[in-house]
Design a protein around this motif. Structure first.
Motif, PDB file in Angstrom:
ATOM      1  N   ALA A 108       0.827  -1.290   0.163  1.00  0.00           N
ATOM      2  CA  ALA A 108      -0.125  -0.078   0.063  1.00  0.00           C
ATOM      3  C   ALA A 108       0.746   1.438   0.197  1.00  0.00           C
ATOM      4  O   ALA A 108       0.361   2.213  -0.751  1.00  0.00           O
ATOM      5  CB  ALA A 108      -1.179  -0.034   1.044  1.00  0.00           C
ATOM      6  N   ALA A 109       2.057   1.183   0.870  1.00  0.00           N
ATOM      7  CA  ALA A 109       2.573   2.533   1.010  1.00  0.00           C
ATOM      8  C   ALA A 109       3.411   2.806  -0.613  1.00  0.00           C
ATOM      9  O   ALA A 109       4.046   1.973  -1.359  1.00  0.00           O
ATOM     10  CB  ALA A 109       3.944   2.337   2.019  1.00  0.00           C
ATOM     11  N   PRO A 110       3.266   4.190  -1.027  1.00  0.00           N
ATOM     12  CA  PRO A 110       3.532   4.445  -2.106  1.00  0.00           C
ATOM     13  C   PRO A 110       5.027   4.376  -2.334  1.00  0.00           C
ATOM     14  O   PRO A 110       5.699   3.886  -3.376  1.00  0.00           O
ATOM     15  CB  PRO A 110       3.428   6.149  -2.231  1.00  0.00           C
ATOM     16  CG  PRO A 110       2.303   6.194  -1.310  1.00  0.00           C
ATOM     17  CD  PRO A 110       2.571   5.091  -0.097  1.00  0.00           C
ATOM     18  N   GLU A 111       6.006   4.549  -1.275  1.00  0.00           N
ATOM     19  CA  GLU A 111       7.275   4.100  -1.375  1.00  0.00           C
ATOM     20  C   GLU A 111       7.730   2.628  -1.663  1.00  0.00           C
ATOM     21  O   GLU A 111       9.006   2.623  -2.283  1.00  0.00           O
ATOM     22  CB  GLU A 111       8.136   4.760  -0.409  1.00  0.00           C
ATOM     23  CG  GLU A 111       7.900   4.050   0.974  1.00  0.00           C
ATOM     24  CD  GLU A 111       6.755   4.781   1.946  1.00  0.00           C
ATOM     25  OE1 GLU A 111       6.673   4.599   3.019  1.00  0.00           O
ATOM     26  OE2 GLU A 111       5.899   5.269   1.132  1.00  0.00           O
ATOM     27  N   PHE A 112       7.007   1.927  -1.486  1.00  0.00           N
ATOM     28  CA  PHE A 112       7.187   0.580  -1.617  1.00  0.00           C
ATOM     29  C   PHE A 112       6.514  -0.079  -2.660  1.00  0.00           C
ATOM     30  O   PHE A 112       6.670  -1.364  -3.040  1.00  0.00           O
ATOM     31  CB  PHE A 112       6.863  -0.279  -0.369  1.00  0.00           C
ATOM     32  CG  PHE A 112       7.561   0.239   0.812  1.00  0.00           C
ATOM     33  CD1 PHE A 112       9.172  -0.148   0.743  1.00  0.00           C
ATOM     34  CD2 PHE A 112       7.262   0.671   1.870  1.00  0.00           C
ATOM     35  CE1 PHE A 112       9.908   0.362   1.902  1.00  0.00           C
ATOM     36  CE2 PHE A 112       7.889   1.245   3.205  1.00  0.00           C
ATOM     37  CZ  PHE A 112       9.446   1.009   2.983  1.00  0.00           C
ATOM     38  N   THR A 113       5.725   0.616  -3.706  1.00  0.00           N
ATOM     39  CA  THR A 113       4.969   0.187  -4.800  1.00  0.00           C
ATOM     40  C   THR A 113       5.419   0.799  -5.856  1.00  0.00           C
ATOM     41  O   THR A 113       5.841   2.063  -5.960  1.00  0.00           O
ATOM     42  CB  THR A 113       3.484   0.414  -4.652  1.00  0.00           C
ATOM     43  OG1 THR A 113       3.222   1.557  -4.140  1.00  0.00           O
ATOM     44  CG2 THR A 113       2.890  -0.573  -3.427  1.00  0.00           C
ATOM     45  N   ASP A 114       5.111   0.068  -7.026  1.00  0.00           N
ATOM     46  CA  ASP A 114       5.324   1.092  -8.383  1.00  0.00           C
ATOM     47  C   ASP A 114       4.352   1.731  -9.019  1.00  0.00           C
ATOM     48  O   ASP A 114       3.305   1.904  -8.256  1.00  0.00           O
ATOM     49  CB  ASP A 114       5.825  -0.096  -9.418  1.00  0.00           C
ATOM     50  CG  ASP A 114       4.820  -1.132  -9.770  1.00  0.00           C
ATOM     51  OD1 ASP A 114       3.652  -0.952  -9.454  1.00  0.00           O
ATOM     52  OD2 ASP A 114       5.220  -2.219 -10.055  1.00  0.00           O
ATOM     53  N   GLU A 115       4.469   2.077 -10.145  1.00  0.00           N
ATOM     54  CA  GLU A 115       3.503   2.874 -10.863  1.00  0.00           C
ATOM     55  C   GLU A 115       2.008   2.293 -10.905  1.00  0.00           C
ATOM     56  O   GLU A 115       0.951   3.067 -10.975  1.00  0.00           O
ATOM     57  CB  GLU A 115       3.824   3.670 -12.047  1.00  0.00           C
ATOM     58  CG  GLU A 115       5.057   4.590 -12.151  1.00  0.00           C
ATOM     59  CD  GLU A 115       6.289   3.886 -11.937  1.00  0.00           C
ATOM     60  OE1 GLU A 115       6.527   2.465 -12.033  1.00  0.00           O
ATOM     61  OE2 GLU A 115       7.344   4.382 -11.772  1.00  0.00           O
ATOM     62  N   GLN A 116       2.259   1.039 -10.952  1.00  0.00           N
ATOM     63  CA  GLN A 116       0.739   0.156 -10.900  1.00  0.00           C
ATOM     64  C   GLN A 116       0.341  -0.272  -9.759  1.00  0.00           C
ATOM     65  O   GLN A 116      -0.671  -0.759  -9.815  1.00  0.00           O
ATOM     66  CB  GLN A 116       1.163  -0.919 -12.006  1.00  0.00           C
ATOM     67  CG  GLN A 116       1.147  -0.706 -13.599  1.00  0.00           C
ATOM     68  CD  GLN A 116       2.521   0.072 -14.083  1.00  0.00           C
ATOM     69  OE1 GLN A 116       3.489  -0.418 -13.327  1.00  0.00           O
ATOM     70  NE2 GLN A 116       2.488   0.915 -14.694  1.00  0.00           N
TER      71      GLN A 116
END
Length: 280
Positions: A108-116
């Motif tokens: 969920a966290a933006p820093e641990f996920t890619d653009e998708q």
């Protein structure tokens, strides 16, 4: 104007057929795992007394052995022996809570996920970019990231790719059969699904969303293709719900409430109905 008539739950005779269908897969599990009928009877007796004692107490009145006996059909002597154990507490095992919190943040966290919105492969440690160590540290300081990684690698929750990055595996979403994590969610998720359906039956208007899309009479090939597509749709919905809930929790003051959003997909090859004998 006449007062609206109170909502009347279905009588016991109408519940027998759906309850038998509900219990059948559970009985299959019990027989396979060695829970005998006498053992199940003992468990049900305790649950009947517990539910009657805590869920059907009259406001302002002390619950009595006689009333619990009347509600359950269990003899007063047995009621007296079984009462007072306290309402069952659904405690989350420490390992399950820890693992689910770290995975939820990775998804969920933006820093641990890619653009998708997919979980990024993470280096073990890094001073310049998000890493597995920083992921674990963002959730708990009580555990060494290396200990978490060793446990996850052993359980198949994560693996190391050719670039020496830590990758979240499919086992993070489908726990190992019969393990502590799977058994915990077996009880929790089935409880919540059944509790939502029971609440909708007992109340005048349905309170919870509890729906399914179902088709019968399909070819096995189509059923498998629909199952595969349903898995994709379900995972997209779960990940979106997790992202929004995770973001909302950042500013939530916290409290005693809990929320569960669940999905299931089921396919079986039902036996063909027997053919009627031709009329001579």
């Amino acid at each position: 104007m006449a007062a609206p008539s109170p909502h009347v739950p279905p009588d016991a005779s109408r519940l027998q057929a759906p309850v038998a269908r509900l219990l059948r897969p559970l009985v299959r599990l019990f027989v396979r795992c060695g829970i005998t009928f006498p053992a199940l009877t003992d468990l049900l007796r305790e649950l009947y007394v517990n539910v009657a004692e805590y869920d059907f107490a009259l406001p302002g009145k002390e619950q009595t052995d006689s009333r619990v006996s009347l509600l359950t059909g269990i003899h007063r002597k047995e009621v007296r022996r079984l009462r007072g154990a306290g309402a069952p507490v659904s405690a989350v095992p420490v390992a399950v809570s820890r693992t689910s919190r770290i995975i939820a943040r990775w998804l969920a966290a933006p820093e641990f996920t890619d653009e998708q919105g997919r979980p990024r492969p993470l280096p073990r440690a890094s001073e310049t970019e998000p890493s597995f160590e920083s992921l674990v540290a963002s959730v708990t300081r009580d555990l060494r990231p290396r200990a978490v990684l060793d446990e996850w690698l052993d359980r198949g929750i994560a693996f190391v790719d050719e670039a020496e990055r830590i990758v979240l595996s499919e086992a993070a979403f489908v726990p190992r059969g019969g393990g502590e994590q799977q058994l915990y969610y077996f009880g929790r998720n089935l409880h919540d699904h059944v509790a939502a359906a029971v609440t909708n039956i007992l109340e005048e208007r349905p309170r919870f969303l509890e729906r399914a899309v179902h088709y019968d009479g399909l070819s096995p090939d189509l059923a498998r293709r629909l199952e595969a597509r349903a898995r994709e749709i379900a995972m997209e919905a779960l990940q979106q719900a997790n992202r929004e809930a995770h973001a909302a929790c950042e500013t939530d003051p916290g409290g005693a409430a809990r929320w569960n959003f669940g999905l299931y997909v089921y396919v079986e090859e039902a036996p063909a109905p027997p053919r009627a004998n031709p009329t001579p």
